[in-house]
Design a protein around this motif. Structure first.
Motif, PDB file in Angstrom:
ATOM      1  N   GLY C 155      11.447-115.098  -1.351  1.00 25.87           N
ATOM      2  CA  GLY C 155      11.028-114.776  -2.067  1.00 25.87           C
ATOM      3  C   GLY C 155      12.342-113.692  -2.623  1.00 25.87           C
ATOM      4  N   THR C 156      13.093-113.764  -2.071  1.00 17.06           N
ATOM      5  CA  THR C 156      13.960-112.836  -2.065  1.00 17.06           C
ATOM      6  C   THR C 156      14.935-113.671  -3.914  1.00 17.06           C
ATOM      7  N   PRO C 157      15.365-112.751  -4.318  1.00 20.46           N
ATOM      8  CA  PRO C 157      16.525-112.681  -6.133  1.00 20.46           C
ATOM      9  C   PRO C 157      17.216-113.646  -5.788  1.00 20.46           C
ATOM     10  N   GLU C 158      18.511-113.604  -4.326  1.00 19.64           N
ATOM     11  CA  GLU C 158      19.060-114.577  -4.278  1.00 19.64           C
ATOM     12  C   GLU C 158      18.232-116.439  -3.769  1.00 19.64           C
ATOM     13  N   ALA C 159      17.333-116.281  -3.036  1.00 19.34           N
ATOM     14  CA  ALA C 159      16.109-117.377  -2.845  1.00 19.34           C
ATOM     15  C   ALA C 159      16.559-118.052  -4.381  1.00 19.34           C
ATOM     16  N   LYS C 160      15.621-117.094  -5.256  1.00 23.26           N
ATOM     17  CA  LYS C 160      15.032-117.562  -6.388  1.00 23.26           C
ATOM     18  C   LYS C 160      16.422-118.017  -6.863  1.00 23.26           C
ATOM     19  N   ARG C 161      17.406-117.401  -7.057  1.00 24.27           N
ATOM     20  CA  ARG C 161      18.748-118.077  -7.698  1.00 24.27           C
ATOM     21  C   ARG C 161      18.752-119.678  -6.959  1.00 24.27           C
ATOM     22  N   ALA C 162      18.512-119.854  -6.209  1.00 24.31           N
ATOM     23  CA  ALA C 162      19.042-120.779  -5.357  1.00 24.31           C
ATOM     24  C   ALA C 162      18.208-122.116  -5.190  1.00 24.31           C
ATOM     25  N   GLY C 163      17.042-121.358  -5.809  1.00 26.97           N
ATOM     26  CA  GLY C 163      15.542-122.643  -6.351  1.00 26.97           C
ATOM     27  C   GLY C 163      16.204-122.786  -7.523  1.00 26.97           C
ATOM     28  N   ARG C 164      16.476-121.775  -8.178  1.00 23.70           N
ATOM     29  CA  ARG C 164      16.804-122.419  -9.362  1.00 23.70           C
ATOM     30  C   ARG C 164      17.744-124.026  -9.883  1.00 23.70           C
ATOM     31  N   ILE C 165      18.954-123.327  -8.874  1.00 26.54           N
ATOM     32  CA  ILE C 165      19.590-124.463  -8.747  1.00 26.54           C
ATOM     33  C   ILE C 165      19.381-125.671  -8.361  1.00 26.54           C
ATOM     34  N   TYR C 166      18.165-125.584  -7.054  1.00 29.42           N
ATOM     35  CA  TYR C 166      18.191-126.176  -6.612  1.00 29.42           C
ATOM     36  C   TYR C 166      17.613-127.557  -6.812  1.00 29.42           C
ATOM     37  N   LEU C 167      16.900-126.864  -8.310  1.00 32.60           N
ATOM     38  CA  LEU C 167      15.394-127.970  -8.351  1.00 32.60           C
ATOM     39  C   LEU C 167      16.354-128.397  -9.683  1.00 32.60           C
ATOM     40  N   GLY C 168      17.026-127.491 -10.201  1.00 32.78           N
ATOM     41  CA  GLY C 168      18.003-127.792 -11.165  1.00 32.78           C
ATOM     42  C   GLY C 168      18.570-128.754 -11.194  1.00 32.78           C
ATOM     43  N   ARG C 230      26.225-128.246  -5.699  1.00 31.80           N
ATOM     44  CA  ARG C 230      26.249-127.277  -5.544  1.00 31.80           C
ATOM     45  C   ARG C 230      24.804-127.074  -5.030  1.00 31.80           C
ATOM     46  N   TRP C 231      24.163-127.330  -5.489  1.00 36.86           N
ATOM     47  CA  TRP C 231      22.516-127.082  -4.404  1.00 36.86           C
ATOM     48  C   TRP C 231      22.040-127.242  -2.904  1.00 36.86           C
ATOM     49  N   LEU C 232      23.454-127.874  -2.773  1.00 35.61           N
ATOM     50  CA  LEU C 232      22.907-128.006  -1.210  1.00 35.61           C
ATOM     51  C   LEU C 232      23.255-126.691  -0.236  1.00 35.61           C
ATOM     52  N   PRO C 233      24.694-126.157  -0.575  1.00 41.08           N
ATOM     53  CA  PRO C 233      25.081-124.962   0.124  1.00 41.08           C
ATOM     54  C   PRO C 233      23.508-123.794  -0.530  1.00 41.08           C
ATOM     55  N   ALA C 234      23.053-124.383  -1.727  1.00 40.44           N
ATOM     56  CA  ALA C 234      22.567-122.907  -2.043  1.00 40.44           C
ATOM     57  C   ALA C 234      21.305-122.666  -2.033  1.00 40.44           C
TER      58      ALA C 234
END
Lengths: 493, 176, 519, 147, 118
Positions: C155-168, C230-234
């Motif tokens: 739930g950190t901002p970092e995780a959210k950013r990663a989540g966005r990349i992942y889903l996107g 990119r999603w994988l490292p994220a």
């Protein structure tokens, strides 16, 4: 015996119930009445659907006068389908309405609200079943007038201007429509839709008929809010009482689309008008602009009801795109999306109704942290949003599948790509909401919010559930839409 | 009538505009009579010139009398749009049968039955009434409901209850 | 139970398990028992299909019709069997590991975590057993969505950013490219069933084959072919068990598994061979192999390095598929297994290090091997397997891939494989070396939170500094992770070794998938 | 019309007398139009408007409150509903008599009589509704003006 | 141009229609918009009535000795349409009254300004 008169009962039962509300004047009793009536309507429409499946087209002569002289009701697969859509939404919306309306509408006017809701449903049903071009106009106006009233009943003053603007646009549209009907009447001497369909081919190259087509199309496009005639819609949806928005979003534009289908494929079906005068190109262009414009603007909205309204514009674009492909696949894609979009958008607006009920606002910023506080409601939002995007197992996927297939069948590559890109834009605007709702903490000042009341939750979950049920089993809906499309196109090839 | 319509566009005083609209309706009613549409003329006179005008005057009494600003920015696109639409219609009229032509399709298909047989089927001399109340009685039912809807709608929008509450609000605002 | 009944049960059971987890969420012990039992039963169910499949049976089950002429249906064939077997087997082990890890790490929202995990496994099995492309696509999307809460777990901002990349990236590619490809295939052929020998032969112009293939391969974002990697490292911000099972096994393997399925059952090897449509994608894969390995060398964060290593390894499989030879396909399929065991071990080790010593950066790991010998020995074993040295499983798949490359006359691919093995050595072995031979740094306690220069990992551990002691399994000066963690990673490391001897069994088992092809 | 003017009107004696005299005639004319619609121009709608005009005139001259006393809100409101009920009721009646909706032939043995009766009734329904609607609308507007 | 006189009346009607249309879209005053709507609708009604006219015909009221009648159907339709028109007008005006109460103005531009502030 009674089965012979089902069609007319479909209309007059809610019609007569409306003045009853005026007699009763008690909010709870009128609500109960409206609910019962809406369920009866649903039962009737489903029975009708079965009848049509068995016996084919049903014709009912009003006043006992045969068709071109009197007014007739004529129900085939297509109407029956739209009837089911409207009545099922109605049946789900009325139970939901009670709490939401009590919160958002002056209590001493609630009885008028229910009367209007019934009249609006009647008007829409009347548009759907009628086989007469002018009678269609009359019911269009019943539904339109009641809609204006419904929109203006909310507590937000912007609802008034929204209603007013819609009134101006809607009346212009209706007037355009009757102008077109008049021109057709001038050339053929008939007002009956089926009769017109037979007469038109003889006079199709007349410039008057072409002008008539243009006017009817433009008039109906105003009603169904096709770009660039959509200006009335976003505010009307955003500032109307929530339950009204649910009902309108799920039914009103659908019925207008239906009317357009009738004009294009039944009245002008005999001459394959989409090809003959290249309307389809214009419609496709407008549909695509709507798909992109709607989604793009939706991304920047801060009021979620408004955002969903813009998303509706985009979805209407899909429907029109399907219809203007002028193929069985395309038309059935458009028709199945009528139903599918009613389910998912109705569900989403119901979610927003619950949110407004609890926090009194539909602004994105105010929704922070709701994911924890209203888990079921927000879960429903996510599910509905996924459907809007077109993720598999949802109805949105079924429509998109059919639409893409229709585009590819025609070899329209670029359009298939555009459809796909525009549905990715839906990811963005749904995502914005998810982020705020789940990842931001609730504002400090807000009192703890409870989950939505059960009476609103059940209808909401019903619609969202339907969006998944018919997403997993898309065969029924696709089959019906396909048969309706075949009967439309079949008369033409 | 053209002059009246044009005057409505130009004049900024709403009171005059409303009166002119009434005049416009009356003129239309006169033309209806010339065109043998007596029933319509009757109605138009009663409604267009009567009811509508009274309602508009009532509205003006509650709001304002003068139109405020000019809307030059919209005039040109609006004019273009109107002209295009008009051109479309004119284009449409080119293939129309002549005015008053008895052989036009409109007079051939459905209408003759009303004129020739309504006497036997309905038995009323006024064919308009026969058509209105019997052949197309369902339209009229719809029409009645439209009026019903409108009346209820007006009640809902500016009925009494809300005004009272509103007044309290205004008073409160005035205090603060 | 007949094989036909096993299919719905094995897919449905994890969902039932998820429900059970939800109910028992209040009591962690009960909850984890439910997970474990579910995992075990699911594996038994899946394993019981093994004999039927190797006997040539193809059990199938139809759930229902989703669209006219298109059903949600399942068919078990060897490739799917292998994938399902790995996923369900490793789920058990991962669960054991997870219990240790999550408790040791004091993670929040554990119930949600277990639920999503179970759903993800269910959808992975759905992918494995999918009988047609539509079914596969459906479960593919469910997998994406169900793993999303796992990625953003902290739930950190970092995780959210990663989540966005992942889903996107995952949703974007699947809808924009894969779905179009699927529908296109359907309009061309009127079916989407996985058929030995492919369904597209003779239905599509040779030029369009490569366009369609590209739509598929790039549309399968989970295969992490560059530029959609990119999603994988994220996703590495997720808790380590997620990275281990999902982002080394279930999710990414679902991607390459789909690639293989598409190659074998939709296009058919013969068609690809005849048209050479896959060649340029094979070059893309080769580029990805090398570039990802190079990037991996520069990463100091352990999980990030492993992530890039995964990207590189996945492209082996894509390369194998795109060479359109039976050997390549076999090699690719085997690499799914081999890499799964190797990489999950590596991730387990990374997690263990994090739990026991709170180290995430390689540069901090000096001398750690002396404190955590078991962990690092296993790390070494897994590394060797990944690199492709005997006596570990990885050697076989690489061997087949190299053979395939030589077979098709693409010498350049042989070279790529060799170079990449060297690069593997270069980015994996120094970690072990550093851990065993360098002197330990002076004890810097609890500074691990902010030492995150690469921005890939920001696992928030909110426990006070001394609580770390409770998470360790101390014997003398050893500071291993909880026993559940160590046991799990030792077990998978053993797997790498065992697989070396059973590679031929896998190969014979997989051979039937090449039915209907000449090559 | 300005509110001030309205108030002044209430005090003009001539107007009051004339209108008192006039209103019954307007009502009478309304009734004539209602029943005569079958033969000459006119019918329920026009009659309803004329009938309402009488009340509107009354309201203009004697004020809204007095009109409200003469015609309470519930009467117009129920009138609205009654009117549509009459119309729809005719249709339902024909349904019960075994014919299609609004097929007046069913209302009497002789189709012509049936048609007569039917048309008369529905025109009555229209008249009542329109009249009540017009009064309701007007009073809503006029009632709004008083502060 | 044989047909010139025959079409002229339609053209006049069309011009009036478009004047009404212009008022609706160009004017910013809410009352005037409704006035425009009325003009537009009345013109459309005229269009219907003109097409119902038959040269030498009389009003469609049956009487002995008259053979030629104008077409009654457009009359019926327009009767209905007029009613619908007045219903819309009254509703629109009611909205205008409320808008004036809430915003203190009935000019489109002023209201847009107020709404954009919120």
């Amino acid at each position: 015996m009674i089965t012979d008169h089902l069609i007319i009962l479909q209309i007059i039962i809610p019609l007569i119930a409306a003045p009853f509300c005026v007699f009763i004047r008690n909010a709870n009793v009128t609500w109960a009445l409206a609910t019962v009536i809406s369920w009866i309507c649903l039962a009737i429409s489903i029975t009708l659907m079965q009848q049509v499946m068995v016996t084919g087209e049903i014709i009912y002569e009003l006043g006992g006068w045969a068709a071109p002289w009197g007014i007739e009701y004529r129900v085939d697969m297509l109407n029956a389908w739209v009837l089911v859509i409207v009545t099922s939404v109605g049946a789900v919306v009325t139970p939901y309405a009670k709490l939401s309306a009590e919160k958002e509408i002056d209590n001493d006017r609630l009885y008028i609200f229910y009367a209007m809701l019934l009249l609006c449903e009647t008007g829409l049903l009347g548009i759907t079943v009628t086989g007469d071009a002018f009678n269609l106009f009359v019911f269009l106006e019943i539904s339109a007038l009641s809609t204006y009233v419904l929109i203006s009943m909310g507590k937000d003053r912007r609802g008034l201007t929204a209603a007013y603007r819609y009134l101006i646009m809607g009346t212009l549209g209706a007037t355009f429509y009757i102008t077109g009907v008049g021109l057709l009447y001038m050339q053929t001497g008939s007002l009956n839709i089926a009769d017109l369909g037979k007469l038109i081919p003889d006079v199709a190259d007349s410039r008057t008929v072409q002008a008539a087509l243009a006017f009817m199309t433009v008039g109906l496009c105003v009603k169904l809010a096709l770009f660039p005639l959509h200006m009335w819609l976003p505010n009307a949806y955003a500032f109307a009482p929530s339950v009204v928005t649910v009902f309108l979003a799920a039914t009103a534009t659908k019925v207008a689309v239906y009317a357009l289908v009738r004009v294009i494929f039944t009245i002008f079906g005999g001459v394959d008008i989409l090809e003959a005068v290249q309307i389809s190109d214009v419609l496709i262009a407008m549909a695509i602009v709507a798909m992109f414009g709607g989604s793009a603007v939706a991304i920047y909205q801060t009021n979620i009801k408004r955002m969903l309204a813009y998303s509706s514009l985009a979805q209407i674009g899909y429907m029109i795109l399907g219809l203007s492909m002028n193929s069985v696949l395309g038309v059935s894609a458009g028709l199945v999306h009528l139903f599918n979009h009613a389910m998912m958008k109705g569900g989403l607006f119901m979610v927003m109704g619950c949110v407004v009920y609890r926090i009194g606002s539909a602004k994105l910023g105010d929704m922070a942290g709701l994911g924890k506080q209203m888990p079921l409601t927000m879960g429903a939002f996510v599910l509905g949003g996924l459907s809007l995007i077109g993720v598999p197992l949802t109805v949105g996927f079924v429509s998109k599948w059919a639409l893409l297939q229709a585009a590819l069948e025609k070899g329209w590559w670029p359009i298939a790509v555009l459809i796909v890109i525009s549905s990715l834009m839906a990811v963005v605007y749904i995502w914005r909401v998810v982020e705020v709702v789940y990842f931001q903490a609730a504002p400090a000042g807000r009192v703890a919010v409870k989950e939505a009341p059960l009476m609103m939750m059940i209808p909401m979950l019903t619609l969202i559930g339907a969006a998944y049920y018919f997403g997993i089993d898309g065969t029924t809906t696709m089959d019906i839409a396909g048969r309706a499309a075949e009967s439309l196109i079949g008369g033409l090839k | 009538m053209l002059v009246t319509a044009f005057a409505i566009i130009r004049i900024r005083n709403l009171f005059s505009v409303v009166i002119l609209t009434g005049l416009f309706s009356l003129l239309a009613a006169a033309i209806y009579i010339l065109m043998d549409a007596v029933d319509v003329a009757f109605t138009e006179a009663a409604v267009g010139a009567g009811v509508s005008t009274v309602l508009m005057l009532g509205t003006l009494a509650l709001t304002t009398n003068d139109e405020k600003s000019t809307y030059k920015n919209r005039a040109v696109p609006a004019a273009i749009l109107s002209i295009i639409t008009g051109a479309m219609l004119i284009y449409g009229t080119l293939d129309m049968p002549n005015y008053g032509d008895a052989k036009a399709p409109i007079h051939q298909h459905v209408a003759p039955r009303y004129l020739n047989q309504s006497a036997q089927e309905i038995g009323l001399p006024n064919v308009v009434t026969s058509v209105l109340a019997s052949y197309r009685s369902y339209d009229t039912l719809g029409e009645t409901f439209v009026i019903f809807t409108a009346a209820m709608g007006v009640l809902a929008i500016i009925g009494r209850g809300r005004r009272r509450r509103k007044k309290e609000n205004v008073e409160q605002e005035a205090k603060t | 139970m007949t094989p036909e009944q096993i299919i719905p049960w094995s897919i449905g059971l994890p969902l039932l398990g998820a429900f059970g987890i939800w109910i028992t969420g209040k009591s962690p012990n009960l909850r984890e028992t439910v997970t474990l039992i579910t995992a075990a039963i699911v594996f038994i169910l899946v394993a019981s299909l093994f004999d039927n499949v190797s006997a040539g049976e193809r059990p199938s089950w139809v759930f229902g019709e989703m669209l006219p002429g298109l059903s949600i249906s399942f068919v078990v064939e060897p490739l799917g069997m292998v994938f399902a077997g790995i996923a369900s087997f490793l789920w058990i082990i991962t669960t054991v590991y997870t219990v240790g890890y999550m408790r040791g790490h004091h993670e929040q929202n554990q119930t949600r975590f277990y639920i999503c995990f179970a759903v993800a496994i269910s959808s992975a099995l759905g992918i494995a057993f999918a009988g047609n492309m539509l079914t596969l696509f459906v479960f593919y999307e469910i997998l994406t969505i169900s793993t999303f809460p796992l990625v953003t777990h902290s739930g950190t901002p970092e995780a959210k950013r990663a989540g966005r990349i992942y889903l996107g990236i995952l949703i974007g590619t699947s809808i924009a490219l894969q779905l179009v490809a699927i529908i296109w295939t359907y309009t061309l052929t009127g079916t989407l069933d996985f058929t030995p020998g492919g369904i597209l032969e003779g239905k599509v112009a040779p030029v369009m084959v490569s366009v369609l293939l590209a739509l598929y391969i790039f549309g399968i974002g989970k295969a992490a072919l560059m530029p959609f990697h990119r999603w994988l490292p994220a996703a590495m911000v997720a808790p380590t068990p997620v990275s281990a099972l999902l982002h080394a096994v279930a999710v990414v393997k679902a991607g390459v598994f789909t690639v293989l399925k598409v190659t074998v059952y939709i296009f058919g090897i013969d068609l690809l061979q005849a048209t050479d449509a896959g060649l340029w994608i094979a070059y893309m894969a080769a580029t990805t192999i090398l570039l990802a390995s190079l990037v991996a060398m520069k990463k100091d964060n352990l999980k990030a390095r492993l992530a890039y290593s995964t990207i590189s390894q996945l492209s082996y499989i894509i390369l194998g598929a795109m060479m359109a030879s039976s050997l390549g396909i076999l090699g690719g399929a085997m690499h799914i297994v081999m890499h799964a065991f190797g990489k999950i071990t590596l991730f387990f080790c990374a997690g263990a290090i994090m739990v026991a010593c709170h180290k995430t950066e390689i540069s901090q790991m000096n001398g750690l091997g002396r404190k955590m010998p078991i962990t690092f020995i296993c790390f070494l074993i897994a590394s060797l397997s990944i690199i492709g040295l005997p006596p570990f499983g990885g050697v076989w798949s690489k061997w087949y891939l190299a053979l395939a490359a030589a077979d098709t006359g693409q010498v350049i691919f042989v070279a790529v494989l060799m170079i990449s093995s060297l690069l593997n050595v270069a980015y994996l072995i120094p970690i072990v070396v550093r851990a065993f031979y360098n002197d330990p740094d002076p004890e810097t306690h609890d500074d691990h939170n902010d030492q995150d220069d690469h921005g890939h990992v920001a696992v928030a551990t909110h426990h006070p500094s001394d609580a770390g002691g409770a998470n360790q399994w101390k014997i003398g000066n050893l500071r291993e992770a909880p026993i559940a963690c160590v046991g799990a990673l030792a077990f998978t490391a053993m797997g790498c070794f065992v697989l070396f001897f059973y590679a031929d069994r896998i190969q014979t088992f997989l051979l039937p998938i090449l039915e209907g092809t000449n090559g | 019309m300005k509110r001030a003017e309205m108030r002044i009107m209430q005090h003009k004696v001539v107007l009051r007398v004339v209108s008192k005299f006039l209103i019954p005639f307007i009502l009478l004319f309304g009734l004539y139009v209602q029943w005569h619609g079958d033969f000459g121009p006119g019918g329920g709608f026009q009659a309803g408007v004329i009938f309402a005009a009488a009340f509107i005139l009354y309201a203009l001259i004697f004020g809204v409150d007095k009109t409200r006393q003469a015609v309470p809100a519930w009467i117009t409101r129920c009138g609205l509903a009654v009117g549509v009920f009459i119309y729809a009721g005719v249709g339902v009646a024909t349904l019960f008599l075994g014919e299609n909706f609004l097929n007046y032939n069913a209302l009497a043995h002789d189709p012509i009589h049936g048609q007569h009766l039917g048309i008369l009734l529905v025109e009555l329904g229209v008249g009542v509704t329109v009249c009540c609607a017009m009064i309701t609308i007007f009073i809503a507007f006029a009632g709004r003006g008083r502060k | 141009m044989m047909e010139f006189p025959g079409q002229l009346i339609y053209w006049i009607v069309v011009v009036m229609m478009m004047m009404g249309f212009y008022i609706v879209i160009a004017q910013g005053n809410f009352v005037k918009k409704i006035v425009g709507l009325n003009v537009f609708q009345v013109s459309v009604f005229l269009l219907y009535i003109t097409m119902g006219k038959v040269n030498g015909g009389t009003a469609p009221i049956l009487a002995d000795g008259i053979e030629v009648f104008s077409n009654p159907l457009p009359h019926v339709l327009i009767l209905t349409a007029i009613v619908v028109g007045v219903a819309t007008t009254s509703l629109g005006l009611a909205l205008v009254v409320r808008i004036n109460e809430e915003y203190g103005t009935i000019e489109d531009d002023d209201i847009l300004e107020q709404e954009s502030d919120v």
